[in-house]
Scaffold this motif. Structure first.
Motif, PDB file in Angstrom:
ATOM      1  N   THR A 144       0.851  -1.189   0.000  1.00  0.00           N
ATOM      2  CA  THR A 144       0.000   0.000   0.000  1.00  0.00           C
ATOM      3  C   THR A 144       0.885   1.235   0.000  1.00  0.00           C
ATOM      4  O   THR A 144       2.068   1.180   0.366  1.00  0.00           O
ATOM      5  CB  THR A 144      -0.958   0.056   1.202  1.00  0.00           C
ATOM      6  OG1 THR A 144      -0.193   0.268   2.393  1.00  0.00           O
ATOM      7  CG2 THR A 144      -1.784  -1.217   1.318  1.00  0.00           C
ATOM      8  N   THR A 145       0.313   2.348  -0.390  1.00  0.00           N
ATOM      9  CA  THR A 145       1.020   3.626  -0.437  1.00  0.00           C
ATOM     10  C   THR A 145       0.230   4.659   0.369  1.00  0.00           C
ATOM     11  O   THR A 145      -0.952   4.454   0.672  1.00  0.00           O
ATOM     12  CB  THR A 145       1.187   4.096  -1.895  1.00  0.00           C
ATOM     13  OG1 THR A 145      -0.092   4.065  -2.544  1.00  0.00           O
ATOM     14  CG2 THR A 145       2.156   3.187  -2.637  1.00  0.00           C
ATOM     15  N   PRO A 146       0.861   5.773   0.738  1.00  0.00           N
ATOM     16  CA  PRO A 146       0.198   6.717   1.648  1.00  0.00           C
ATOM     17  C   PRO A 146      -1.051   7.356   1.052  1.00  0.00           C
ATOM     18  O   PRO A 146      -1.087   7.691  -0.133  1.00  0.00           O
ATOM     19  CB  PRO A 146       1.269   7.779   1.909  1.00  0.00           C
ATOM     20  CG  PRO A 146       2.558   7.117   1.584  1.00  0.00           C
ATOM     21  CD  PRO A 146       2.262   6.155   0.479  1.00  0.00           C
ATOM     22  N   ALA A 147      -2.060   7.535   1.895  1.00  0.00           N
ATOM     23  CA  ALA A 147      -3.224   8.323   1.517  1.00  0.00           C
ATOM     24  C   ALA A 147      -2.810   9.784   1.370  1.00  0.00           C
ATOM     25  O   ALA A 147      -1.915  10.260   2.072  1.00  0.00           O
ATOM     26  CB  ALA A 147      -4.323   8.186   2.562  1.00  0.00           C
ATOM     27  N   THR A 148      -3.450  10.483   0.465  1.00  0.00           N
ATOM     28  CA  THR A 148      -3.118  11.891   0.254  1.00  0.00           C
ATOM     29  C   THR A 148      -4.168  12.834   0.824  1.00  0.00           C
ATOM     30  O   THR A 148      -3.920  14.030   0.940  1.00  0.00           O
ATOM     31  CB  THR A 148      -2.948  12.181  -1.245  1.00  0.00           C
ATOM     32  OG1 THR A 148      -4.145  11.792  -1.930  1.00  0.00           O
ATOM     33  CG2 THR A 148      -1.775  11.404  -1.807  1.00  0.00           C
ATOM     34  N   GLY A 149      -5.327  12.325   1.178  1.00  0.00           N
ATOM     35  CA  GLY A 149      -6.396  13.186   1.650  1.00  0.00           C
ATOM     36  C   GLY A 149      -6.566  13.140   3.155  1.00  0.00           C
ATOM     37  O   GLY A 149      -5.743  12.620   3.902  1.00  0.00           O
ATOM     38  N   HIS A 150      -7.679  13.678   3.590  1.00  0.00           N
ATOM     39  CA  HIS A 150      -8.052  13.746   4.997  1.00  0.00           C
ATOM     40  C   HIS A 150      -8.504  12.364   5.467  1.00  0.00           C
ATOM     41  O   HIS A 150      -9.337  11.739   4.835  1.00  0.00           O
ATOM     42  CB  HIS A 150      -9.188  14.754   5.139  1.00  0.00           C
ATOM     43  CG  HIS A 150      -9.482  15.165   6.545  1.00  0.00           C
ATOM     44  ND1 HIS A 150     -10.214  16.291   6.842  1.00  0.00           N
ATOM     45  CD2 HIS A 150      -9.163  14.620   7.734  1.00  0.00           C
ATOM     46  CE1 HIS A 150     -10.325  16.413   8.159  1.00  0.00           C
ATOM     47  NE2 HIS A 150      -9.686  15.409   8.716  1.00  0.00           N
ATOM     48  N   VAL A 151      -7.941  11.883   6.564  1.00  0.00           N
ATOM     49  CA  VAL A 151      -8.344  10.618   7.164  1.00  0.00           C
ATOM     50  C   VAL A 151      -8.874  10.916   8.561  1.00  0.00           C
ATOM     51  O   VAL A 151      -8.182  11.516   9.374  1.00  0.00           O
ATOM     52  CB  VAL A 151      -7.170   9.618   7.235  1.00  0.00           C
ATOM     53  CG1 VAL A 151      -7.606   8.338   7.945  1.00  0.00           C
ATOM     54  CG2 VAL A 151      -6.656   9.303   5.840  1.00  0.00           C
ATOM     55  N   ARG A 152     -10.096  10.496   8.843  1.00  0.00           N
ATOM     56  CA  ARG A 152     -10.713  10.792  10.139  1.00  0.00           C
ATOM     57  C   ARG A 152     -10.750   9.538  10.996  1.00  0.00           C
ATOM     58  O   ARG A 152     -11.395   8.555  10.657  1.00  0.00           O
ATOM     59  CB  ARG A 152     -12.123  11.353   9.937  1.00  0.00           C
ATOM     60  CG  ARG A 152     -12.865  11.660  11.237  1.00  0.00           C
ATOM     61  CD  ARG A 152     -14.120  12.476  10.966  1.00  0.00           C
ATOM     62  NE  ARG A 152     -13.776  13.811  10.506  1.00  0.00           N
ATOM     63  CZ  ARG A 152     -14.391  14.442   9.523  1.00  0.00           C
ATOM     64  NH1 ARG A 152     -15.385  13.854   8.871  1.00  0.00           N
ATOM     65  NH2 ARG A 152     -14.026  15.656   9.168  1.00  0.00           N
ATOM     66  N   ASN A 153     -10.056   9.572  12.134  1.00  0.00           N
ATOM     67  CA  ASN A 153     -10.029   8.457  13.074  1.00  0.00           C
ATOM     68  C   ASN A 153     -10.059   8.978  14.502  1.00  0.00           C
ATOM     69  O   ASN A 153      -9.639  10.110  14.773  1.00  0.00           O
ATOM     70  CB  ASN A 153      -8.759   7.617  12.896  1.00  0.00           C
ATOM     71  CG  ASN A 153      -8.865   6.616  11.758  1.00  0.00           C
ATOM     72  OD1 ASN A 153      -9.922   6.018  11.539  1.00  0.00           O
ATOM     73  ND2 ASN A 153      -7.771   6.418  11.036  1.00  0.00           N
ATOM     74  N   PHE A 154     -10.516   8.144  15.417  1.00  0.00           N
ATOM     75  CA  PHE A 154     -10.434   8.478  16.836  1.00  0.00           C
ATOM     76  C   PHE A 154      -8.963   8.622  17.215  1.00  0.00           C
ATOM     77  O   PHE A 154      -8.099   7.908  16.732  1.00  0.00           O
ATOM     78  CB  PHE A 154     -11.083   7.376  17.680  1.00  0.00           C
ATOM     79  CG  PHE A 154     -11.238   7.744  19.128  1.00  0.00           C
ATOM     80  CD1 PHE A 154     -12.428   8.276  19.593  1.00  0.00           C
ATOM     81  CD2 PHE A 154     -10.190   7.566  20.030  1.00  0.00           C
ATOM     82  CE1 PHE A 154     -12.578   8.630  20.931  1.00  0.00           C
ATOM     83  CE2 PHE A 154     -10.329   7.912  21.369  1.00  0.00           C
ATOM     84  CZ  PHE A 154     -11.526   8.448  21.815  1.00  0.00           C
ATOM     85  N   GLY A 155      -8.678   9.584  18.112  1.00  0.00           N
ATOM     86  CA  GLY A 155      -7.314   9.764  18.593  1.00  0.00           C
ATOM     87  C   GLY A 155      -6.470  10.700  17.761  1.00  0.00           C
ATOM     88  O   GLY A 155      -5.252  10.768  17.945  1.00  0.00           O
ATOM     89  N   MET A 156      -7.098  11.500  16.879  1.00  0.00           N
ATOM     90  CA  MET A 156      -6.335  12.407  16.034  1.00  0.00           C
ATOM     91  C   MET A 156      -7.279  13.384  15.352  1.00  0.00           C
ATOM     92  O   MET A 156      -8.488  13.141  15.279  1.00  0.00           O
ATOM     93  CB  MET A 156      -5.577  11.621  14.956  1.00  0.00           C
ATOM     94  CG  MET A 156      -6.476  10.760  14.087  1.00  0.00           C
ATOM     95  SD  MET A 156      -5.612   9.920  12.745  1.00  0.00           S
ATOM     96  CE  MET A 156      -5.492  11.266  11.560  1.00  0.00           C
ATOM     97  N   GLY A 157      -6.737  14.490  14.862  1.00  0.00           N
ATOM     98  CA  GLY A 157      -7.534  15.372  14.027  1.00  0.00           C
ATOM     99  C   GLY A 157      -7.440  16.836  14.398  1.00  0.00           C
ATOM    100  O   GLY A 157      -6.728  17.247  15.317  1.00  0.00           O
ATOM    101  N   LEU A 158      -8.190  17.631  13.655  1.00  0.00           N
ATOM    102  CA  LEU A 158      -8.303  19.061  13.891  1.00  0.00           C
ATOM    103  C   LEU A 158      -9.559  19.334  14.712  1.00  0.00           C
ATOM    104  O   LEU A 158     -10.611  18.732  14.473  1.00  0.00           O
ATOM    105  CB  LEU A 158      -8.337  19.820  12.571  1.00  0.00           C
ATOM    106  CG  LEU A 158      -7.084  19.672  11.697  1.00  0.00           C
ATOM    107  CD1 LEU A 158      -7.209  20.496  10.422  1.00  0.00           C
ATOM    108  CD2 LEU A 158      -5.820  20.058  12.455  1.00  0.00           C
ATOM    109  N   VAL A 159      -9.443  20.243  15.679  1.00  0.00           N
ATOM    110  CA  VAL A 159     -10.474  20.461  16.692  1.00  0.00           C
ATOM    111  C   VAL A 159     -11.140  21.810  16.446  1.00  0.00           C
ATOM    112  O   VAL A 159     -10.529  22.864  16.637  1.00  0.00           O
ATOM    113  CB  VAL A 159      -9.865  20.416  18.104  1.00  0.00           C
ATOM    114  CG1 VAL A 159     -10.944  20.606  19.155  1.00  0.00           C
ATOM    115  CG2 VAL A 159      -9.125  19.087  18.326  1.00  0.00           C
ATOM    116  N   THR A 160     -12.398  21.777  16.032  1.00  0.00           N
ATOM    117  CA  THR A 160     -13.158  23.000  15.793  1.00  0.00           C
ATOM    118  C   THR A 160     -13.754  23.494  17.101  1.00  0.00           C
ATOM    119  O   THR A 160     -14.526  22.781  17.743  1.00  0.00           O
ATOM    120  CB  THR A 160     -14.287  22.744  14.783  1.00  0.00           C
ATOM    121  OG1 THR A 160     -13.746  22.175  13.595  1.00  0.00           O
ATOM    122  CG2 THR A 160     -15.004  24.040  14.444  1.00  0.00           C
TER     123      THR A 160
END
Length: 512
Positions: free
Chosen positions: A71-87
């Protein structure tokens, strides 16, 4: 008012016994004892064998293994528990104050924004409790949870026990006259100009009794809640961040009483929030209330860290950067709007770009999408729509981004096996333990196991072997990642460019 425009200087008793963490309290003087003993990682079950793996000769344990899929790296936004941007939906000055439309519409626009993963609310104790034995949540609290569910987001929150930006105090009114208040003084450097600041006697029996009841009620409703990401630790002082700068000292009689009081407060939370991570501020102990010890207990109990700045104390940077790989971290830093005077350009670098570059340097799991006390999607978009690159880049590498980069197949004693070469394209370790689940399409069997907590590390490969039931071909099997934090297992998605099923499953097939 500049919220943090300053530079500062400087139960679980059995569980936490024998700690020699090395942060060093400010009472005893800072110590440098790297490498720090963080204690053991969180316990896991059914640990997968993680090498060494040998292909050839009499010692071969994966004889003749051959790469069959990559597999190769994803280039887009990946949404998972334990990570992310906080609005940010609500900060210490309250919820958004819409000029047009309703509060519901304002919060829904923020929640709907695709760039954000977690919705954050910060309220005072008095906002959620008006009388003993009962919690009553404000409209913006309930709307935040409603919109999180509607748009597939999660929620984090803080309950402030003290704030310099409201009047009279954060405590509920039913504690007036029961809990002594100690006068700190007046300052225009922080909070409401001209306000006379008082701090409660946190160690007073009535305060402690009421706090514990409030936290019990809150945890009863939200500990392990499907929408809840993390809860900020209740700490001493302004905003609950662990200080009452610029006032020196604390309202408690001495350092040792203060330290024991806040260890007791943390210990109560640590027991209550058994399924949801707590995040403790890395604030230096300016007011001598035991922040270092609370921080030690946070990491020892597998809870997480946070900071309210990226450009103030070097001590916070050190703690965040050198935390154990299985400990999550969130960074709060307000970003500017797009007005020329707000961009604060220096050396052809905008303030926001400088912030984001330094956020990456400490490898956090979360970063705030927040305009200082001026919450509105329009304010965030005023910058993002003109200069999207920095935030887009951050959204594509913050936290962990894990995938099976190599998949080897081999046969041993009539059984087929798989060796997974797992990599992490993010900037943070796994904030817990990564579990691997393999099953067939008909779900007649499932094989699973856990990697060591924190692995794979960013930029490293962690290998693990999965043995399949005899006679089982590997092609067509379904490979799923699961994140385990505090004993709670949550399905997550691989961060790979290859096609996944809707639930994040990778179907194994030969592609090399």
């Amino acid at each position: 008012m500049k919220r943090r425009s300053f530079l500062v200087s400087g139960s679980l008793s059995a569980f936490f016994s024998g700690i020699n963490f090395g942060f060093g309290s400010h009472k005893e003087g800072a110590q440098n004892k790297l490498p720090i003993d963080f204690g053991p990682p969180p316990p896991i079950t059914d640990r997968l064998y993680q090498g060494p793996f040998i292909n050839y000769g009499p010692a071969a344990n994966v004889p003749g293994s051959d790469v069959v899929m990559t597999t190769t790296p994803a280039t887009g936004h990946v949404r998972n528990f334990g990570m992310g941007l906080v609005t940010y939906i609500c900060d210490e000055v309250g919820p958004p104050k819409p000029k047009y439309g309703s509060l519901r519409n304002t919060i829904e626009k923020l929640a709907k924004w695709e760039l954000g993963d977690v919705l954050y609310i910060r309220v005072d104790w008095r906002d959620i409790q008006k009388e003993p034995g009962k919690l009553e949540f404000p409209e913006h609290w309930n709307l935040t949870f409603e919109m999180a569910k509607k748009y597939g987001k999660r929620v984090a929150f803080r309950i402030q026990l003290m704030s310099p930006v409201i009047s009279p105090q954060s405590m509920p009114d039913f504690l007036n006259g029961k809990v002594p208040m100690v006068k700190l003084g007046t300052t225009d450097q922080i909070g409401i100009p001209g306000k006379v600041h008082y701090a409660p006697r946190y160690d007073h029996p009535e305060f402690m009794k009421a706090f514990k009841e409030m936290d019990d009620l809150l945890a009863e409703k939200y500990n392990g809640h499907e929408l809840l990401e993390y809860v900020d630790t209740c700490m001493y002082g302004f905003w609950g961040e662990g200080h009452t700068w610029p006032f020196e000292g604390s309202p408690l009689p001495d350092y040792y009483i203060a330290r024991d009081t806040f260890l007791e407060i943390f210990g109560h939370q640590a027991i209550n929030w058994s399924k949801t991570p707590l995040t403790t501020n890395t604030q230096p102990d300016y007011n001598l209330v035991g922040n270092a010890e609370v921080l030690e207990n946070t990491i020892r109990s597998y809870n997480w860290l946070r900071t309210d700045t990226i450009f103030i104390e070097n001590e916070q940077i050190d703690v965040l950067s050198n935390r154990p790989s299985w400990i999550g971290a969130t960074i709060e830093q307000g970003i500017t709007k797009s007005n020329t005077e707000d961009l604060r350009m220096v050396d052809d670098l905008m303030r926001n770009e400088n912030i984001i570059a330094h956020v990456k340097d400490v490898g956090p799991n979360y970063f705030s999408l927040w305009n200082w006390h001026d919450i509105a999607l329009e304010n965030l978009l005023s910058y993002y729509e003109k200069y999207p690159k920095a935030l887009n880049d951050l959204s594509q590498n913050i936290g962990y981004r894990v995938r099976p980069s190599w998949i080897w197949s081999f046969e041993k004693e009539g059984y087929l096996g798989l060796v997974l070469g797992l990599v992490n394209d993010g900037i943070a370790g796994i904030p817990g333990a990564l579990r691997i689940h393999v099953r067939d399409a008909a779900q007649t069997f499932e094989v699973s196991g856990s990697l060591d907590p924190g692995y794979p590390l960013p930029g490293k490969v962690r290998q693990a072997v999965i043995m399949l039931p005899i006679g089982t071909p590997w092609e067509g099997l379904r490979l799923n990642p699961v994140l385990e934090i505090k004993g709670v297992r949550r399905p997550i998605k691989w961060a790979c460019a290859q096609e996944l099923e809707e639930d994040g499953t990778l179907i194994l097939k030969r592609n090399l």
